[in-house]
Design a protein around this motif. Structure first.
Motif, PDB file in Angstrom:
ATOM      1  N   UNK A   1      88.707  50.336  12.046  1.00 15.57           N
ATOM      2  CA  UNK A   1      87.455  49.632  11.760  1.00 15.57           C
ATOM      3  C   UNK A   1      87.563  48.143  12.039  1.00 15.57           C
ATOM      4  N   UNK A   2      88.681  47.527  11.688  1.00  9.43           N
ATOM      5  CA  UNK A   2      88.855  46.096  11.911  1.00  9.43           C
ATOM      6  C   UNK A   2      88.898  45.742  13.379  1.00  9.43           C
ATOM      7  N   UNK A   3      89.591  46.544  14.185  1.00 16.50           N
ATOM      8  CA  UNK A   3      89.689  46.224  15.602  1.00 16.50           C
ATOM      9  C   UNK A   3      88.369  46.484  16.323  1.00 16.50           C
ATOM     10  N   UNK A   4      87.582  47.431  15.839  1.00 13.24           N
ATOM     11  CA  UNK A   4      86.269  47.677  16.446  1.00 13.24           C
ATOM     12  C   UNK A   4      85.348  46.486  16.184  1.00 13.24           C
ATOM     13  N   UNK A   5      85.394  45.934  14.977  1.00 15.51           N
ATOM     14  CA  UNK A   5      84.593  44.753  14.667  1.00 15.51           C
ATOM     15  C   UNK A   5      85.054  43.565  15.499  1.00 15.51           C
ATOM     16  N   UNK A   6      86.361  43.425  15.693  1.00 13.54           N
ATOM     17  CA  UNK A   6      86.881  42.351  16.541  1.00 13.54           C
ATOM     18  C   UNK A   6      86.364  42.481  17.966  1.00 13.54           C
ATOM     19  N   UNK A   7      86.318  43.696  18.467  1.00 12.98           N
ATOM     20  CA  UNK A   7      85.839  43.925  19.822  1.00 12.98           C
ATOM     21  C   UNK A   7      84.353  43.580  19.947  1.00 12.98           C
ATOM     22  N   UNK A   8      83.562  43.979  18.967  1.00 13.48           N
ATOM     23  CA  UNK A   8      82.125  43.683  18.984  1.00 13.48           C
ATOM     24  C   UNK A   8      81.885  42.173  18.921  1.00 13.48           C
ATOM     25  N   UNK A   9      82.631  41.479  18.060  1.00 12.19           N
ATOM     26  CA  UNK A   9      82.471  40.035  17.940  1.00 12.19           C
ATOM     27  C   UNK A   9      82.906  39.328  19.227  1.00 12.19           C
ATOM     28  N   UNK A  10      83.966  39.805  19.861  1.00  7.24           N
ATOM     29  CA  UNK A  10      84.416  39.191  21.108  1.00  7.24           C
ATOM     30  C   UNK A  10      83.363  39.348  22.202  1.00  7.24           C
TER      31      UNK A  10
ATOM     32  N   UNK B   1      76.768  32.975  38.467  1.00  6.05           N
ATOM     33  CA  UNK B   1      76.802  33.702  37.184  1.00  6.05           C
ATOM     34  C   UNK B   1      77.576  35.004  37.313  1.00  6.05           C
ATOM     35  N   UNK B   2      77.311  35.748  38.372  1.00  4.09           N
ATOM     36  CA  UNK B   2      78.005  37.017  38.574  1.00  4.09           C
ATOM     37  C   UNK B   2      79.499  36.795  38.811  1.00  4.09           C
ATOM     38  N   UNK B   3      79.848  35.768  39.571  1.00  2.12           N
ATOM     39  CA  UNK B   3      81.259  35.476  39.813  1.00  2.12           C
ATOM     40  C   UNK B   3      81.959  35.072  38.520  1.00  2.12           C
ATOM     41  N   UNK B   4      81.318  34.251  37.720  1.00  2.40           N
ATOM     42  CA  UNK B   4      81.890  33.842  36.438  1.00  2.40           C
ATOM     43  C   UNK B   4      82.076  35.040  35.521  1.00  2.40           C
ATOM     44  N   UNK B   5      81.085  35.908  35.462  1.00  2.00           N
ATOM     45  CA  UNK B   5      81.186  37.107  34.621  1.00  2.00           C
ATOM     46  C   UNK B   5      82.302  38.020  35.106  1.00  2.00           C
TER      47      UNK B   5
ATOM     48  N   UNK C   1      79.078  36.933  25.511  1.00  2.00           N
ATOM     49  CA  UNK C   1      77.704  36.891  26.027  1.00  2.00           C
ATOM     50  C   UNK C   1      77.041  35.558  25.710  1.00  2.00           C
ATOM     51  N   UNK C   2      77.233  35.052  24.490  1.00  2.00           N
ATOM     52  CA  UNK C   2      76.640  33.771  24.115  1.00  2.00           C
ATOM     53  C   UNK C   2      77.228  32.632  24.934  1.00  2.00           C
TER      54      UNK C   2
END
Length: 55
Positions: free
Chosen positions: A4-13, A33-37, A18-19
C-alpha cells in the motif's frame, strides 16, 4: 503486487511529474513537450529498473 505504501508513492510521483511537466512546458511547443516527457519517462524507467535490480 505492490504494498500500500509503495502504491501511494507511485501515485504521488506520477501526480508530481504531471504538475512539473505542465509548469515547465508552458512556453514550449508540442515537439519540445513530447521530447521532455519522453526523456523524463525514460529516466524514471531506468531508476526503477536499477532500484529493483539492487534489491
Amino acid at each position: 503486487m505492490l504494498a500500500d505504501g509503495s502504491q501511494l508513492d507511485l501515485i504521488m510521483a506520477v501526480a508530481m511529474y504531471c504538475a512539473l511537466l505542465w509548469w515547465v512546458s508552458r512556453g514550449m511547443g508540442w515537439t519540445a513537450r513530447l521530447a521532455t516527457a519522453a526523456v523524463t519517462l525514460a529516466l524514471i524507467f531506468v531508476v526503477v529498473v536499477l532500484e529493483r535490480g539492487w534489491r
